[in-house]
Enzyme design. Sequence first.
Site, PDB file in Angstrom:
ATOM      1  N   LYS A 146       0.812  -1.223   0.000  1.00  0.00           N
ATOM      2  CA  LYS A 146       0.000   0.000   0.000  1.00  0.00           C
ATOM      3  C   LYS A 146       0.845   1.273   0.000  1.00  0.00           C
ATOM      4  CE  LYS A 146      -3.643  -0.328  -0.392  1.00  0.00           C
ATOM      5  NZ  LYS A 146      -4.367  -0.565  -1.700  1.00  0.00           N
ATOM      6  N   ALA A 147       1.928   1.228  -0.778  1.00  0.00           N
ATOM      7  CA  ALA A 147       2.807   2.401  -0.858  1.00  0.00           C
ATOM      8  C   ALA A 147       2.900   2.964  -2.274  1.00  0.00           C
ATOM      9  CB  ALA A 147       4.210   2.038  -0.348  1.00  0.00           C
ATOM     10  N   HIS A 149       6.733  -7.384  -2.571  1.00  0.00           N
ATOM     11  CA  HIS A 149       6.670  -6.691  -1.288  1.00  0.00           C
ATOM     12  C   HIS A 149       7.764  -7.201  -0.353  1.00  0.00           C
ATOM     13  CE1 HIS A 149       3.137  -4.521  -2.297  1.00  0.00           C
ATOM     14  NE2 HIS A 149       2.270  -5.495  -2.138  1.00  0.00           N
ATOM     15  N   SER A 199      -3.545   3.216   5.127  1.00  0.00           N
ATOM     16  CA  SER A 199      -3.933   2.518   3.912  1.00  0.00           C
ATOM     17  C   SER A 199      -3.867   1.006   4.098  1.00  0.00           C
ATOM     18  CB  SER A 199      -3.026   2.951   2.759  1.00  0.00           C
ATOM     19  OG  SER A 199      -3.471   2.410   1.536  1.00  0.00           O
ATOM     20  N   SER A 259      -3.559   9.280 -13.056  1.00  0.00           N
ATOM     21  CA  SER A 259      -4.125  10.050 -11.951  1.00  0.00           C
ATOM     22  C   SER A 259      -4.942   9.096 -11.096  1.00  0.00           C
ATOM     23  CB  SER A 259      -5.013  11.176 -12.475  1.00  0.00           C
ATOM     24  OG  SER A 259      -6.197  10.654 -13.069  1.00  0.00           O
ATOM     25  N   MET A 287      -7.113   5.906 -12.507  1.00  0.00           N
ATOM     26  CA  MET A 287      -6.710   4.564 -12.088  1.00  0.00           C
ATOM     27  C   MET A 287      -7.869   3.867 -11.378  1.00  0.00           C
ATOM     28  SD  MET A 287      -3.295   3.705 -12.562  1.00  0.00           S
ATOM     29  CE  MET A 287      -2.787   2.789 -11.125  1.00  0.00           C
ATOM     30  N   LYS A 299      -8.331   6.311  -1.268  1.00  0.00           N
ATOM     31  CA  LYS A 299      -8.234   7.772  -1.346  1.00  0.00           C
ATOM     32  C   LYS A 299      -7.007   8.239  -2.108  1.00  0.00           C
ATOM     33  CE  LYS A 299     -10.799   9.398   2.718  1.00  0.00           C
ATOM     34  NZ  LYS A 299     -10.690  10.203   3.972  1.00  0.00           N
ATOM     35  N   GLY A 300      -5.874   7.599  -1.860  1.00  0.00           N
ATOM     36  CA  GLY A 300      -4.648   7.995  -2.544  1.00  0.00           C
ATOM     37  C   GLY A 300      -4.169   9.376  -2.169  1.00  0.00           C
TER      38      GLY A 300
END
Length: 317
Positions: free
Chosen positions: A61-62, A122, A152, A250, A254, A280-281
């Site tokens: 989640k990065a 990961h 996240s 964007s 996405m 949310k990003g």
Amino acid sequence: MSEEEKLSYSEAIKKAYASVYRFPLIPVRGIPIMNLIAKNWDSIWAFRPEPSDLLIATYPKAGTTWTQEIVDLLLHNGDAEACKRAPTPIRSPFLEIFSPPPIPSGLDLLKEMDPPRIIKTHLPFQLVPPGFWENKCKAIYVARNAKDNLVSYFHFDCMNMTQPDPGPWEGYILKFMRGEYPCSPGPEVAWGSWYDHVKGYWMEREKKNILYLFYEDMKENPRREVERIMRYLDLSVSDEVISRIVELTSFKNMKENPMANYSCIPAPVFDHSISPFMRKGEVGDWRNHFTPEQSKMFDEDYEKQMKEVNIPFRTLI
């Protein structure tokens, strides 16, 4: 991938996860990872990439999917249709993932692909198969500030029915801070300590020619970071193509792209009704989750765990 193949892939996932459960974590060299990965560790460690292969590494989640899409578009000169040929996990296989049959593993998918391949992981630096460094493969690492990454990952663990139940928010903060088995007898976070993860790649970035990117920089100035990736890959695309890639990747686009938003994964695995895969990003969303007391506690621990490195993270932009 044809429409028939996409449907077949989705049906295979549904069949495999008909009785889905949250897989337990098993330590591999002290790093807690899902049991199916741990059971197949020898084959993962033995993987030999081609020198032209590219590794995209992140803590979960990065910004993994975002970076995969940028790279795929760069390699296809901004051709959006070409990058809709298959879902992200097919175009850019997840190196270490193993799932119940008949879903192919990351290694199975890679065997069927011709190099150069975009490979996702990961794994912390010390668990990356040595063949990547022996063959001098290029690697892109994306790091996200700890607080937003924690938020996240918490929401992801809520909707991902294959990873351990995250439990309540208050306890998840402590789990994230602990990270690894040696630090705690209790439940851990899959793929271990965020702190060790970001530090491991940071300390090796120059020796191993790793392009180390920051999620916050990508949000602040996506064009600049797309151009950095382009140069690192020794590519040259027009300004018009760069602009197109920035627009296509964007968060809004996405999230609406079925080949990138993981909507191909059925609800028994990723329950999007709990939280969408692309939520949310944002940078700074942590302020909507941490209480002042939690933030203070986290900051004090952060200073202790990161005191020996000077990685320029930002929690706001």
